[in-house]
Design a protein around this motif. Structure first.
Motif, PDB file in Angstrom:
ATOM      1  N   ASN A  47     -33.806   0.890  39.306  1.00 32.26           N
ATOM      2  CA  ASN A  47     -33.521   2.297  39.581  1.00 32.26           C
ATOM      3  C   ASN A  47     -33.380   3.135  38.321  1.00 32.26           C
ATOM      4  O   ASN A  47     -33.449   4.371  38.384  1.00 32.26           O
ATOM      5  N   ALA A  53     -38.912   2.163  40.253  1.00 26.06           N
ATOM      6  CA  ALA A  53     -38.292   2.304  41.570  1.00 26.06           C
ATOM      7  C   ALA A  53     -39.297   2.815  42.604  1.00 26.06           C
ATOM      8  O   ALA A  53     -39.316   2.342  43.751  1.00 26.06           O
ATOM      9  N   ARG A  54     -40.138   3.749  42.201  1.00 24.55           N
ATOM     10  CA  ARG A  54     -41.142   4.301  43.126  1.00 24.55           C
ATOM     11  C   ARG A  54     -42.158   3.226  43.528  1.00 24.55           C
ATOM     12  O   ARG A  54     -42.498   3.080  44.709  1.00 24.55           O
ATOM     13  N   PHE A  56     -41.747   0.008  43.454  1.00 26.31           N
ATOM     14  CA  PHE A  56     -41.043  -1.000  44.257  1.00 26.31           C
ATOM     15  C   PHE A  56     -41.016  -0.592  45.727  1.00 26.31           C
ATOM     16  O   PHE A  56     -41.243  -1.416  46.628  1.00 26.31           O
ATOM     17  N   GLN A  57     -40.772   0.687  45.983  1.00 30.14           N
ATOM     18  CA  GLN A  57     -40.746   1.182  47.360  1.00 30.14           C
ATOM     19  C   GLN A  57     -42.153   1.270  47.948  1.00 30.14           C
ATOM     20  O   GLN A  57     -42.388   0.910  49.101  1.00 30.14           O
ATOM     21  N   ASP A  58     -43.099   1.740  47.139  1.00 22.96           N
ATOM     22  CA  ASP A  58     -44.460   1.937  47.635  1.00 22.96           C
ATOM     23  C   ASP A  58     -45.141   0.633  48.033  1.00 22.96           C
ATOM     24  O   ASP A  58     -46.071   0.646  48.854  1.00 22.96           O
ATOM     25  N   SER A  60     -43.532  -2.108  49.263  1.00 22.57           N
ATOM     26  CA  SER A  60     -42.605  -2.924  50.064  1.00 22.57           C
ATOM     27  C   SER A  60     -43.314  -3.664  51.186  1.00 22.57           C
ATOM     28  O   SER A  60     -42.802  -4.666  51.698  1.00 22.57           O
TER      29      SER A  60
END
Length: 211
Positions: A47, A53-54, A56-58, A60
């Protein structure tokens, strides 16, 4: 032909190369599994970097690599950022789980290749790929590099494996074409080795011919 593309990517550079490699392998007629390795960094580290962080989310929804993916594959391409001239610890953590499969002979006689990225030019790209080669030797694998076997390689300039300088921005068309070529070459060479083994009456690689 079954091809696993197993990679680690923090901010998306190696992920883009892995996707291009998957395209190249599929176009060459292979069944492809695109797999990321598990993230081992703590949330506070992830984070602290918005791009990390972006990404990691994209991603998932991308399946995580398992030993089954290695057992299934006739050929495997590994992708990793360069970390001080070595593969990222996240990819090494996955590789360190392969002992039982290696002991059973389940990693031998497969084709292996690797690709990477670093933040700067001369940032350890070649040594990172060569370091992965040490693992492939122990597995009894057959290493297939891209070499200078296609005109795109004279533009990308790395015969060891596809690489990109992340500090210059996202991978451009040269790097993506190089990744596609590398994967196609892996598929073609794996198919050739399998045919030769069958013609000589030897056993094909352990997973050859599986659906």
């Amino acid at each position: 032909m079954n091809v696993a593309i197993i990679y680690y990517s923090a901010t998306g550079t190696v992920h883009a190369l892995a996707q291009a490699a998957a395209e190249g392998a599929e176009k060459a007629g292979a069944h492809v599994r695109l797999r990321k390795v598990a993230e081992t960094a703590p949330p506070e580290a992830i984070n602290a970097n918005p791009a990390w962080a972006r990404h990691f989310q994209d991603t998932s929804d991308v399946a995580e690599a398992s030993l089954d993916d290695l057992a299934w594959a006739d050929a495997v391409l590994f992708g990793t950022p360069s970390r001080f001239g070595n593969p990222a610890s996240q990819l090494r953590a996955f590789i360190d789980t392969t002992g039982p499969l290696w002991f059973q002979g389940g990693l031998a006689d497969k084709v292996y290749s690797a690709f990477t990225a670093s933040n700067t030019a001369h940032g350890g790209q070649e040594s990172t790929i060569l370091a992965l080669g040490n693992t492939f030797y122990h597995w009894g694998g057959i290493i297939v590099p891209p070499g200078y076997t296609d005109p795109i390689q004279f533009q990308s300039g790395n015969p060891y494996g596809t690489s990109h300088v992340a500090g210059d921005g996202p991978p451009g068309e040269v790097a993506l074409q190089a990744a596609r070529h590398q994967a196609r070459r892996v598929v073609d060479m794996t198919a050739s080795l399998t045919r030769t083994a069958q013609e000589d009456g030897d056993s094909p690689p352990p997973s050859a011919g599986r659906a």
